[in-house]
Design a protein around this motif. Structure first.
Motif, mmCIF file in Angstrom:
data_model
loop_
_atom_site.group_PDB
_atom_site.id
_atom_site.type_symbol
_atom_site.label_atom_id
_atom_site.label_comp_id
_atom_site.label_asym_id
_atom_site.label_seq_id
_atom_site.Cartn_x
_atom_site.Cartn_y
_atom_site.Cartn_z
ATOM 1 N N GLN A 48 -4.286 -4.699 1.931
ATOM 2 C CA GLN A 48 -3.629 -3.622 1.180
ATOM 3 C C GLN A 48 -4.597 -2.452 0.979
ATOM 4 O OE1 GLN A 48 -2.088 -4.864 -2.644
ATOM 5 N NE2 GLN A 48 -1.706 -2.760 -3.300
ATOM 6 N N GLU A 93 -4.261 1.336 2.267
ATOM 7 C CA GLU A 93 -4.300 2.431 1.293
ATOM 8 C C GLU A 93 -5.297 3.509 1.720
ATOM 9 O OE1 GLU A 93 -2.983 0.049 -2.787
ATOM 10 O OE2 GLU A 93 -5.098 0.353 -2.341
ATOM 11 N N ALA A 122 0.828 -1.212 0.000
ATOM 12 C CA ALA A 122 0.000 0.000 0.000
ATOM 13 C C ALA A 122 0.861 1.260 0.000
ATOM 14 C CB ALA A 122 -0.907 0.002 1.237
#
Lengths: 222, 369
Positions: free
Chosen positions: A107, A111, A32
């Motif tokens: 991820q 993010e 990320a």
């Protein structure tokens, strides 16, 4: 009702989640935050188990873990028995096969943590580990939780790869999905029906409970 | 606690700047977006490392690329107020502030409440950021930055995310807060008015270079320095005291040069303020004009005339102990035959002074924090 098979499946799913939780946090966070040239390739490799037929995947794992392979030979030498046709073998296969389910949502979760919030954590004097525990995980947890739920439910339902890894030893590799298949093969439709319904109920309960929990916590946070 | 910064880089944006900020001093880095001013701030905080750079605070080296020293942000005692505040959304205001304290701090809750009171936010300790207005969030961000007991306080466009009325209030609060601060403060802004209202010193940043650094009054009177920001930004700051709020909506102020009448200025009678008077709003007359609508006529004398390449000149006019600036055409200056030492009258329309061009004057500093 094959309780042994059901508990084996739950045990396999539990261990898979336990192993993939730290893996998903470390790898998901890394993917990320970091930009690097081979990132697309790494993400593709992580996604591969999602698109390959389990038989193909199982075939390669069988080749990789078999007695004549370096990994298989090492396992045999270290533990005195082979890796395939054992619970450990299933677990290794399950962990690898679930990488995409575990890493992808984690991820996405990381993010969603704004860059400036992460930077603020560092500027507040938090070490990377403290920032992870106090700021990033509390914000990224819906993604990590989704990852773990998907991994758990997906392991319960996995069939092809376990079949390929020799999943017919009761109490060792015969999971609920295999047991259902065996019942159908043996024309025990009633038994297969009960076990299928149980599996549906457990999966539905797990996912629904997670969604309801995260919705409640989400409301409390906002 | 002097902060010294040097940074050079080719990419991603060219940088070639060095500046310093003394303890208790507010240095404004002024420039357009993309000028590199935020990158310089990030260099101080440790969020960015230019190819060649050196950052020291009070002799302590935070970054020295030549010597291979680069402390990570969490090892630098720096307080940062981010443009969008970057509060931790899952924590209350108090928890946000406590998160920046040393873990060994005694009674962090009391300290958080003290800091929230210092930024005029008492009683909001248990609200989450989402339950606070933009201005309140900014105050929490300032309190959080101070909770770190920083050796340098960095403000990255801290007023750009709030509406104008809130911004005016926050200007006054920052001015008041500064009496409690002993560390150097670096403010990054694209707003020249903001820099002039708040800063002791200004560095104009253009394409990564500090094209001019000096006291706020010097830089704001320098057409060369302000070319990048727009020559219409040239202005002087006139100190004054609120004397009366008249019924017709005008506020009477007393400056050293005489009375000033401006549209309503918030603040009780007796409040010391500073008024930003734009050079292009000032008219000069040889004799005190008669029958003029403009309410403010200040008698003074020409202290100097700065001629540039354009059609205009900047006339420095001494009014009492203060100086104001008039930007008039060179033709007008010639017609009036203005020379240094000449007596002139500076005329300022009341309505030309915008509300956000008035700020509280800083109070004398008192030891605290």
């Amino acid at each position: 009702m094959d309780w042994t098979a059901l508990f084996l499946s739950l045990r396999l799913a539990g261990w898979t989640v336990a192993i993939l939780l730290p893996v998903s946090i470390v790898t998901g966070r890394w993917l990320a935050y970091r930009q690097f040239r081979a990132k697309g390739l790494v993400e593709a490799v992580v996604m591969l188990p999602l698109v390959l037929p389990p038989t193909v995947f199982g075939f390669y794992l069988l080749m990789a873990f078999g007695r004549n392979s370096p990994i298989g030979a090492f396992w045999q030498a270290s533990f005195g028995h082979q890796l395939v046709f054992t619970f450990e073998g299933l677990l290794v296969a399950s962990v690898i096969f679930n990488l995409s389910f575990a890493i992808q949502p984690a991820q996405r979760g990381f993010e969603a943590v704004p860059v400036d919030v992460r930077e603020a954590a560092a500027c507040c004097g938090m070490s990377p580990m403290r920032s992870l525990l106090r700021v990033e995980l509390p914000l990224a947890w819906p993604g990590v939780l989704t990852a773990m739920v998907l991994t758990f439910a997906h392991t319960l339902g996995e069939f092809g790869i376990i079949l390929m890894m020799g999943g017919s030893i009761p109490g060792e590799t015969k999971t609920i999905a295999i047991a259902i298949y065996d019942r159908v093969q043996g024309f025990d439709m009633a038994g297969a029906g009960i076990m299928s319904a149980t599996l549906v109920a457990i999966s539905l309960f797990t996912i629904a409970a997670t969604y309801m929990l995260s919705a409640r916590v989400g409301r409390r946070l906002s | 606690m002097t902060l010294e910064v040097m940074a050079k880089a080719q990419a991603p944006i060219p940088l070639d700047a060095s500046f310093r900020a003394e303890p208790g001093e507010l240095l404004a880095l002024v420039g357009h977006s993309g000028s590199g001013k935020t990158t310089l701030l990030r260099t101080i905080a440790g969020l960015w490392r230019p190819e060649m750079a050196r950052v020291t605070v009070d002799g302590e080296v935070w970054l020295d690329t030549a010597a291979g020293v680069n402390l990570p942000p969490h090892r630098r005692h720096v307080g940062v107020v981010f443009q969008n505040y970057a509060l931790f959304p899952h924590m209350t205001a108090a928890q946000n502030v406590i998160a920046a304290m040393d873990r060994s701090a005694p009674d962090p809750r009391a300290e958080a409440e003290r800091l929230l009171a210092l930024v005029n936010l008492p009683g909001f300790a248990d609200r989450k950021p989402a339950q606070l207005s933009g201005g309140q969030q900014q105050r929490v961000a300032v309190a959080r930055a101070l909770a770190r007991r920083p050796q340098a306080l960095l403000l990255d466009e801290p007023f750009s995310a709030v509406d104008r009325a809130t911004r005016e209030r926050l200007y006054d609060e920052i001015v008041a807060l500064r009496a409690h601060l002993r560390m150097p403060v670096v403010l990054v802004t694209h707003d020249v008015n903001e820099a002039q209202l708040l800063a002791d010193r200004v560095a104009v940043i253009e394409k990564g270079r500090a094209v001019r650094e000096g006291t706020t009054a010097e830089v704001m009177a320098d057409p060369e320095a302000l070319r990048a920001m727009g020559i219409r930004e040239i202005a002087a700051m006139l100190p004054a005291i609120i004397v009366e709020h008249a019924d017709d909506g005008l506020t009477r102020l007393d400056a050293a040069a005489g009375p000033l009448f401006l549209p309503t200025i918030d603040g009780p009678v007796g409040t010391r303020v500073r008024v930003r008077i734009m050079a292009h709003d000032v008219i000069l007359a040889r004799k005190r004009p008669d029958g003029l609508s403009a309410q403010n006529i200040l008698a003074g004398k020409v202290a100097g005339i700065v001629t540039g390449t354009g059609p205009g000149v900047i006339v420095h006019v001494q009014v009492g102990e203060d100086e104001i600036l008039a930007r008039i055409t060179r033709r007008a200056a010639d017609q009036l035959r203005l020379q240094p030492g000449d007596a002139v009258h500076a005329i300022v329309k009341s309505m030309s002074v915008a509300r956000d061009h008035v700020a509280r004057a800083p109070m004398r500093s008192e030891p605290a924090q």
